[in-house]
Enzyme design. Structure first.
Site, PDB file in Angstrom:
ATOM      1  N   LYS A  40       0.827  -1.189   0.000  1.00 39.35           N
ATOM      2  CA  LYS A  40       0.000   0.000   0.000  1.00 39.35           C
ATOM      3  C   LYS A  40       0.871   1.252   0.000  1.00 39.35           C
ATOM      4  O   LYS A  40       0.424   2.332  -0.406  1.00 39.35           O
ATOM      5  CB  LYS A  40      -0.868   0.029   1.273  1.00 39.35           C
ATOM      6  CG  LYS A  40      -1.762  -1.166   1.442  1.00 39.35           C
ATOM      7  CD  LYS A  40      -2.320  -1.185   2.875  1.00 39.35           C
ATOM      8  CE  LYS A  40      -2.938  -2.538   3.195  1.00 39.35           C
ATOM      9  NZ  LYS A  40      -3.211  -2.697   4.613  1.00 39.35           N
ATOM     10  N   GLY A  41       2.087   1.106   0.479  1.00 37.47           N
ATOM     11  CA  GLY A  41       2.959   2.262   0.725  1.00 37.47           C
ATOM     12  C   GLY A  41       3.232   3.115  -0.498  1.00 37.47           C
ATOM     13  O   GLY A  41       3.424   4.319  -0.389  1.00 37.47           O
ATOM     14  N   GLU A  96       7.538   2.498  -6.016  1.00 44.35           N
ATOM     15  CA  GLU A  96       7.516   1.998  -4.639  1.00 44.35           C
ATOM     16  C   GLU A  96       7.876   3.117  -3.678  1.00 44.35           C
ATOM     17  O   GLU A  96       8.582   4.068  -4.048  1.00 44.35           O
ATOM     18  CB  GLU A  96       8.500   0.809  -4.568  1.00 44.35           C
ATOM     19  CG  GLU A  96       8.854   0.297  -3.215  1.00 44.35           C
ATOM     20  CD  GLU A  96       7.731  -0.417  -2.478  1.00 44.35           C
ATOM     21  OE1 GLU A  96       6.616   0.149  -2.405  1.00 44.35           O
ATOM     22  OE2 GLU A  96       7.969  -1.505  -1.942  1.00 44.35           O
ATOM     23  N   ASP A  97       7.397   3.014  -2.451  1.00 41.50           N
ATOM     24  CA  ASP A  97       7.659   4.059  -1.467  1.00 41.50           C
ATOM     25  C   ASP A  97       9.130   4.152  -1.064  1.00 41.50           C
ATOM     26  O   ASP A  97       9.711   5.220  -1.031  1.00 41.50           O
ATOM     27  CB  ASP A  97       6.778   3.870  -0.213  1.00 41.50           C
ATOM     28  CG  ASP A  97       6.841   2.463   0.374  1.00 41.50           C
ATOM     29  OD1 ASP A  97       7.614   1.618  -0.134  1.00 41.50           O
ATOM     30  OD2 ASP A  97       6.105   2.199   1.340  1.00 41.50           O
ATOM     31  N   ASP A 100      14.743  -0.592   0.885  1.00 40.90           N
ATOM     32  CA  ASP A 100      15.366  -0.827   2.181  1.00 40.90           C
ATOM     33  C   ASP A 100      16.391  -1.957   1.992  1.00 40.90           C
ATOM     34  O   ASP A 100      17.497  -1.708   1.546  1.00 40.90           O
ATOM     35  CB  ASP A 100      14.230  -1.188   3.141  1.00 40.90           C
ATOM     36  CG  ASP A 100      14.649  -1.233   4.588  1.00 40.90           C
ATOM     37  OD1 ASP A 100      15.646  -0.601   4.936  1.00 40.90           O
ATOM     38  OD2 ASP A 100      13.972  -1.911   5.383  1.00 40.90           O
ATOM     39  N   LYS A 128      17.020   3.998   1.454  1.00 38.91           N
ATOM     40  CA  LYS A 128      17.729   3.889   2.731  1.00 38.91           C
ATOM     41  C   LYS A 128      18.902   2.935   2.522  1.00 38.91           C
ATOM     42  O   LYS A 128      18.839   1.761   2.845  1.00 38.91           O
ATOM     43  CB  LYS A 128      16.735   3.298   3.751  1.00 38.91           C
ATOM     44  CG  LYS A 128      16.882   3.778   5.167  1.00 38.91           C
ATOM     45  CD  LYS A 128      16.111   2.895   6.110  1.00 38.91           C
ATOM     46  CE  LYS A 128      14.683   3.335   6.312  1.00 38.91           C
ATOM     47  NZ  LYS A 128      13.986   2.455   7.309  1.00 38.91           N
ATOM     48  N   PHE A 150      13.470   5.132  10.937  1.00 41.29           N
ATOM     49  CA  PHE A 150      12.170   4.664  10.485  1.00 41.29           C
ATOM     50  C   PHE A 150      11.279   5.849  10.146  1.00 41.29           C
ATOM     51  O   PHE A 150      11.063   6.734  10.969  1.00 41.29           O
ATOM     52  CB  PHE A 150      11.517   3.771  11.541  1.00 41.29           C
ATOM     53  CG  PHE A 150      10.476   2.880  10.936  1.00 41.29           C
ATOM     54  CD1 PHE A 150      10.837   1.685  10.339  1.00 41.29           C
ATOM     55  CD2 PHE A 150       9.136   3.251  10.929  1.00 41.29           C
ATOM     56  CE1 PHE A 150       9.895   0.867   9.738  1.00 41.29           C
ATOM     57  CE2 PHE A 150       8.178   2.437  10.332  1.00 41.29           C
ATOM     58  CZ  PHE A 150       8.554   1.244   9.742  1.00 41.29           C
ATOM     59  N   VAL A 151      10.790   5.861   8.932  1.00 45.13           N
ATOM     60  CA  VAL A 151       9.984   6.998   8.484  1.00 45.13           C
ATOM     61  C   VAL A 151       8.533   6.582   8.219  1.00 45.13           C
ATOM     62  O   VAL A 151       8.253   5.439   7.868  1.00 45.13           O
ATOM     63  CB  VAL A 151      10.575   7.658   7.217  1.00 45.13           C
ATOM     64  CG1 VAL A 151      11.870   8.370   7.536  1.00 45.13           C
ATOM     65  CG2 VAL A 151      10.787   6.634   6.105  1.00 45.13           C
ATOM     66  N   ARG A 163      -0.075   6.399   7.440  1.00 42.00           N
ATOM     67  CA  ARG A 163       0.072   6.450   5.979  1.00 42.00           C
ATOM     68  C   ARG A 163      -0.479   7.752   5.411  1.00 42.00           C
ATOM     69  O   ARG A 163      -0.005   8.241   4.394  1.00 42.00           O
ATOM     70  CB  ARG A 163      -0.703   5.290   5.324  1.00 42.00           C
ATOM     71  CG  ARG A 163      -0.110   3.925   5.537  1.00 42.00           C
ATOM     72  CD  ARG A 163      -0.784   2.932   4.601  1.00 42.00           C
ATOM     73  NE  ARG A 163      -0.559   1.544   4.986  1.00 42.00           N
ATOM     74  CZ  ARG A 163       0.518   0.834   4.678  1.00 42.00           C
ATOM     75  NH1 ARG A 163       1.483   1.388   3.996  1.00 42.00           N
ATOM     76  NH2 ARG A 163       0.639  -0.420   5.065  1.00 42.00           N
TER      77      ARG A 163
HETATM   78  P1  IMP Z   1      12.732  -4.142   1.086  1.00 42.70           P
HETATM   79  O1  IMP Z   1      13.522  -3.181   0.253  1.00 42.70           O
HETATM   80  O2  IMP Z   1      12.410  -5.422   0.382  1.00 42.70           O
HETATM   81  O3  IMP Z   1      13.381  -4.387   2.425  1.00 42.70           O
HETATM   82  O4  IMP Z   1      11.299  -3.599   1.386  1.00 42.70           O
HETATM   83  C1  IMP Z   1      11.010  -2.304   1.604  1.00 42.70           C
HETATM   84  C2  IMP Z   1       9.662  -2.266   2.280  1.00 42.70           C
HETATM   85  O5  IMP Z   1       9.842  -2.222   3.688  1.00 42.70           O
HETATM   86  C3  IMP Z   1       8.939  -1.024   1.904  1.00 42.70           C
HETATM   87  O6  IMP Z   1       8.046  -1.230   0.848  1.00 42.70           O
HETATM   88  C4  IMP Z   1       8.207  -0.665   3.179  1.00 42.70           C
HETATM   89  O7  IMP Z   1       6.934  -1.283   3.184  1.00 42.70           O
HETATM   90  C5  IMP Z   1       9.032  -1.251   4.280  1.00 42.70           C
HETATM   91  N1  IMP Z   1       9.876  -0.220   4.945  1.00 42.70           N
HETATM   92  C6  IMP Z   1      11.213  -0.140   4.936  1.00 42.70           C
HETATM   93  N2  IMP Z   1      11.661   0.904   5.640  1.00 42.70           N
HETATM   94  C7  IMP Z   1      10.558   1.535   6.089  1.00 42.70           C
HETATM   95  C8  IMP Z   1      10.363   2.745   6.881  1.00 42.70           C
HETATM   96  O8  IMP Z   1      11.280   3.456   7.313  1.00 42.70           O
HETATM   97  N3  IMP Z   1       9.061   3.065   7.142  1.00 42.70           N
HETATM   98  C9  IMP Z   1       8.007   2.339   6.698  1.00 42.70           C
HETATM   99  N4  IMP Z   1       8.150   1.219   5.950  1.00 42.70           N
HETATM  100  C10 IMP Z   1       9.420   0.822   5.652  1.00 42.70           C
HETATM  101 MG    MG Z   2       5.976  -1.232   0.865  1.00 37.57          MG
END
Ligand code: IMP
Ligand code: MG
Length: 174
Positions: A40-41, A96-97, A100, A128, A150-151, A163
């Site tokens: 959803k992000g 994507e939001d 990470d 990040k 964490f944001v 959100r």
């Molecule tokens: P990754 O890159 O597969 O670890 O996934 C990233 C996902 O982790 C994002 O789509 C977010 O849903 C979640 N996420 C990572 N860091 C944050 C944060 O600081 N705040 C909120 N959600 C986060």
């Molecule tokens: Mg996400």
């Protein structure tokens, strides 16, 4: 109670998204693009981005959870909602939001490539890098590079909350 400190206000975010859209418009040069937002992000970012694209745009959404296998990009991706569109022969732009660990985007890209997409690129509002596990995770368009905190807001949640905030903020538990 938690305290949220504003990192990027709405005006700053929209200004940056406009710049990203201009870059995307230039790169795709009038070619049709299938923009796939990650629920959803990624919803706020996806909507703000596509509004500023002057290309022929089709929108679709996925909802996924990724199960890690250490630092390998070959983890398992579970689709809670798959795309409705056929991606084969299309230019796919994933929106994507945040990136990470890099797992979600790396695996999504792989799936679309395997399904015959003409090209797959990725646009993220936030990066990040400190938390990256997939070292060679690729992102073509990045809004802001942020430190390891964490944001929330602008689509990003903490426990499904915040959100709807119109800004991006750092959350601190008290
Ligand atoms: P990754 O890159 O597969 O670890 O996934 C990233 C996902 O982790 C994002 O789509 C977010 O849903 C979640 N996420 C990572 N860091 C944050 C944060 O600081 N705040 C909120 N959600 C986060
Ligand atoms: Mg996400």
């Amino acid at each position: 109670m938690s305290r949220i400190t504003v990192l990027y206000d709405e005006e700053t975010i929209v200004k940056r998204i406009r710049e990203m859209a201009e870059e995307i418009n230039r790169d795709y040069n009038g070619e049709p693009v299938l923009v796939v937002g990650v629920l959803k992000g990624g919803v706020f970012f996806t909507c703000d981005l596509v509004k500023r694209l002057t290309l022929p745009v089709t929108m679709d959404f996925v909802s996924v959870s990724s199960y890690g296998s250490g630092t390998k990009s070959t983890g398992f991706l579970k689709f809670k909602k798959d795309v409705d569109e056929d991606v084969s022969g299309r230019h796919v732009l994933i929106a994507e939001d945040i990136i990470d660990s890099g797992r979600t985007l790396t695996m999504l890209r792989k799936v679309f490539e395997e399904h015959g997409a003409k090209s797959v690129k990725t646009a993220v509002l936030l990066d990040k890098p400190a938390r990256r596990e997939i070292k060679d995770a690729r992102v073509e368009y990045t809004g802001f590079v942020i430190p390891d905190s964490f944001v929330v807001g602008y689509g990003l949640d903490f426990d499904q909350k915040y959100r709807n905030l119109p800004y991006i903020g750092v959350i601190e538990e008290e």
